[in-house]
Design a protein around this motif. Structure first.
Motif, PDB file in Angstrom:
ATOM      1  N   ALA A 228       0.825  -1.207   0.000  1.00 29.82           N
ATOM      2  CA  ALA A 228       0.000   0.000   0.000  1.00 29.82           C
ATOM      3  C   ALA A 228       0.858   1.255   0.000  1.00 29.82           C
ATOM      4  O   ALA A 228       0.625   2.188  -0.790  1.00 29.82           O
ATOM      5  N   GLN A 229       1.865   1.291   0.876  1.00 29.33           N
ATOM      6  CA  GLN A 229       2.712   2.482   0.910  1.00 29.33           C
ATOM      7  C   GLN A 229       3.518   2.622  -0.380  1.00 29.33           C
ATOM      8  O   GLN A 229       3.774   3.746  -0.831  1.00 29.33           O
ATOM      9  N   ALA A 230       3.875   1.504  -0.996  1.00 27.98           N
ATOM     10  CA  ALA A 230       4.577   1.570  -2.283  1.00 27.98           C
ATOM     11  C   ALA A 230       3.708   2.250  -3.335  1.00 27.98           C
ATOM     12  O   ALA A 230       4.182   3.125  -4.075  1.00 27.98           O
ATOM     13  N   LEU A 231       2.448   1.863  -3.425  1.00 28.11           N
ATOM     14  CA  LEU A 231       1.544   2.493  -4.391  1.00 28.11           C
ATOM     15  C   LEU A 231       1.421   3.991  -4.124  1.00 28.11           C
ATOM     16  O   LEU A 231       1.480   4.817  -5.045  1.00 28.11           O
ATOM     17  N   ILE A 232       1.255   4.352  -2.855  1.00 24.08           N
ATOM     18  CA  ILE A 232       1.090   5.764  -2.501  1.00 24.08           C
ATOM     19  C   ILE A 232       2.357   6.549  -2.822  1.00 24.08           C
ATOM     20  O   ILE A 232       2.303   7.645  -3.393  1.00 24.08           O
ATOM     21  N   THR A 233       3.516   6.002  -2.457  1.00 22.38           N
ATOM     22  CA  THR A 233       4.779   6.697  -2.707  1.00 22.38           C
ATOM     23  C   THR A 233       5.014   6.884  -4.196  1.00 22.38           C
ATOM     24  O   THR A 233       5.343   7.986  -4.658  1.00 22.38           O
ATOM     25  N   LEU A 234       4.842   5.819  -4.958  1.00 20.27           N
ATOM     26  CA  LEU A 234       5.098   5.895  -6.395  1.00 20.27           C
ATOM     27  C   LEU A 234       4.168   6.879  -7.091  1.00 20.27           C
ATOM     28  O   LEU A 234       4.563   7.547  -8.048  1.00 20.27           O
ATOM     29  N   LEU A 235       2.932   6.979  -6.620  1.00 16.78           N
ATOM     30  CA  LEU A 235       1.926   7.747  -7.344  1.00 16.78           C
ATOM     31  C   LEU A 235       1.707   9.155  -6.805  1.00 16.78           C
ATOM     32  O   LEU A 235       1.000   9.946  -7.433  1.00 16.78           O
ATOM     33  N   THR A 236       2.302   9.496  -5.657  1.00 15.31           N
ATOM     34  CA  THR A 236       2.082  10.835  -5.106  1.00 15.31           C
ATOM     35  C   THR A 236       3.356  11.640  -4.928  1.00 15.31           C
ATOM     36  O   THR A 236       3.293  12.873  -4.862  1.00 15.31           O
ATOM     37  N   VAL A 237       4.503  10.984  -4.827  1.00 14.68           N
ATOM     38  CA  VAL A 237       5.741  11.729  -4.581  1.00 14.68           C
ATOM     39  C   VAL A 237       6.336  12.249  -5.887  1.00 14.68           C
ATOM     40  O   VAL A 237       6.647  13.433  -6.017  1.00 14.68           O
ATOM     41  N   ALA A 238       6.469  11.367  -6.886  1.00 10.00           N
ATOM     42  CA  ALA A 238       7.007  11.810  -8.176  1.00 10.00           C
ATOM     43  C   ALA A 238       5.977  11.639  -9.285  1.00 10.00           C
ATOM     44  O   ALA A 238       5.716  12.542 -10.056  1.00 10.00           O
ATOM     45  N   ASP A 239       5.364  10.470  -9.350  1.00 12.79           N
ATOM     46  CA  ASP A 239       4.317  10.183 -10.337  1.00 12.79           C
ATOM     47  C   ASP A 239       4.812  10.367 -11.766  1.00 12.79           C
ATOM     48  O   ASP A 239       4.158  10.970 -12.601  1.00 12.79           O
ATOM     49  N   GLU A 240       6.010   9.835 -12.037  1.00  9.76           N
ATOM     50  CA  GLU A 240       6.495   9.790 -13.412  1.00  9.76           C
ATOM     51  C   GLU A 240       5.873   8.577 -14.105  1.00  9.76           C
ATOM     52  O   GLU A 240       5.321   7.684 -13.463  1.00  9.76           O
ATOM     53  N   GLU A 241       6.009   8.508 -15.417  1.00  7.33           N
ATOM     54  CA  GLU A 241       5.445   7.371 -16.145  1.00  7.33           C
ATOM     55  C   GLU A 241       6.062   6.058 -15.664  1.00  7.33           C
ATOM     56  O   GLU A 241       5.371   5.045 -15.557  1.00  7.33           O
ATOM     57  N   GLU A 242       7.367   6.074 -15.348  1.00  6.85           N
ATOM     58  CA  GLU A 242       7.998   4.853 -14.853  1.00  6.85           C
ATOM     59  C   GLU A 242       7.393   4.431 -13.512  1.00  6.85           C
ATOM     60  O   GLU A 242       7.281   3.231 -13.220  1.00  6.85           O
TER      61      GLU A 242
END
Length: 393
Positions: free
Chosen positions: A316-330
């Protein structure tokens, strides 16, 4: 295969179960709520309390019904559900999720710790909490619970224009600011009142919510303390971009969800303070996070140096971090892999919920509302709004 399940179906099943239980459940750390343990008198021995708590946290067999641990609501769990409901409202626009979130927000206002003792709005856990660093009696406010409740109330206040929620969140920032230890040149925020343990995620999240309160109140000294605390943790970031959990000897480990907390909190500080001074630290930390905590198939590692256990909270925290901190296409592509792999390895279609953890030789399928289902509900809600409504789209 399970990875093709629509995340929206998972979200609906999770919130339906939360409603069915009236948002109450068990927690990995609630073992000391046991009536049996309380009547045994062993609670007078700190070592026995830690051992009992860890036994029930680690056991894949849920003995709580036998030892007299009740299902209860947890303020942090309720805060996560509110954040998830607000994500759901953003997707459905039907008003029902917002009404449900408001009702839970009312409950949080009622659960504030005694302000005659603590002065400001604050929240703690509904169980005694024993650790090597400290013992925290039930109801004692702590930084992390108060931060997540304040986040939920801030978001709820914005969504409803109800100043009671916003005012309580701002007031909580005053409590959090009271945890500051240090001066204007160096300092950090304590995890709980009266203790000096320095834990990075607690200090950084507190800095984030204190920054938000300072923005509302215009208090420049409060703002400087928050920046000082954030800078203190940034100065302790290791050369590879990681942080140890804390400064004590038994805190010298690096795990995924606390690393994600740190990055998300720093990003929050920057937004509230309208600064970019931590951008380099965030970028170094993100590079480390992407490199060290994910296997090629999207499996989320628990620690930087080993994979097991697979843990729904880590996902869950991985999804949140990836999608809210930088949210690049990668990051969005990695989030797709993460969710698909989590559905394959941790989701139980027959029970329509996530398990707590999967180890190399066994699985712990205990249903923990705060640690597992509430986190999954919030995180997958973020995913559906930022990536789409299928795990493999």
């Amino acid at each position: 295969m399970n990875g093709s399940i629509d995340p929206v179906d998972i979200l609906e099943a999770l919130i339906a179960q939360c409603r069915e239980s009236d948002y109450a459940g068990y927690d990995p750390f609630d073992g000391l709520n046991s009536g049996l343990f309380r009547y045994s008198g062993l609670g007078r021995l700190p070592v026995a309390s830690i051992a009992w708590l860890q036994l029930h946290k680690r056991s894949p067999i849920n003995l709580r019904g036998l030892i007299g641990v009740p299902r209860q609501r947890n303020p942090k769990g309720i805060a996560l559900i509110i954040l998830g409901l607000l994500q759901r409202e953003q997707r459905t626009r039907d008003g029902m999720s917002l009404k449900e979130a408001e009702e839970l927000g009312e409950w949080l206002l009622e659960q504030r710790t005694d302000r005659a003792v603590w002065r400001y709005s604050a929240w703690g856990y509904h169980f005694d909490w024993a650790a090597r660093a400290f013992f925290v009696p039930k109801g004692t406010p702590n930084a992390i619970t108060t931060c997540y409740v304040a986040r939920a109330l801030h978001a709820l206040g914005r969504a409803t224009n109800d100043l009671r929620f916003t005012d309580a969140a701002v007031d909580a920032g005053l409590f959090l600011d009271s945890l500051y230890l240090g001066d204007e040149t160096a300092g950090y925020y304590a995890y709980i009142p009266g203790e000096t343990a320095f834990v990075h995620n607690a200090s950084l999240w507190t800095a984030a919510l204190v920054s938000e309160t300072a923005r509302h109140t215009g208090d420049t000294r409060m703002r400087r303390r928050a920046l000082t605390a954030a800078s203190q943790s940034v100065s302790m970031q290791r050369a590879d971009g990681s942080w140890f959990y804390g400064l004590r000897a038994h805190h010298a480990f690096v795990d995924g969800f606390h690393t994600g907390y740190n990055l998300e909190a720093l990003s929050f500080v920057q937004a509230a303070q309208e600064t970019a001074q931590f951008e380099s630290a965030i970028n170094r930390g993100l590079a480390y996070y992407r490199r060290e905590f994910f296997l090629p198939d999207g499996t989320v590692k628990y620690y930087n140096n080993r994979t097991w256990p697979l843990d729904t909270h880590s996902v869950a925290q991985a999804l949140i971090t990836l999608l809210t901190v930088a949210d690049e296409e990668e990051d969005r592509q990695l989030a797709r892999q993460v969710l698909q792999r989590a559905i394959e390895t941790l989701y139980m279609p027959g029970k329509q919920r996530f398990m707590y953890q999967r180890h190399s030789l066994f699985a712990n399928r205990i249903n923990y509302l705060r640690w597992t289902q509430a986190w999954a509900f919030y995180a997958i809600g973020v995913y559906t709004n930022r990536v789409g409504t299928r795990a493999d789209n």
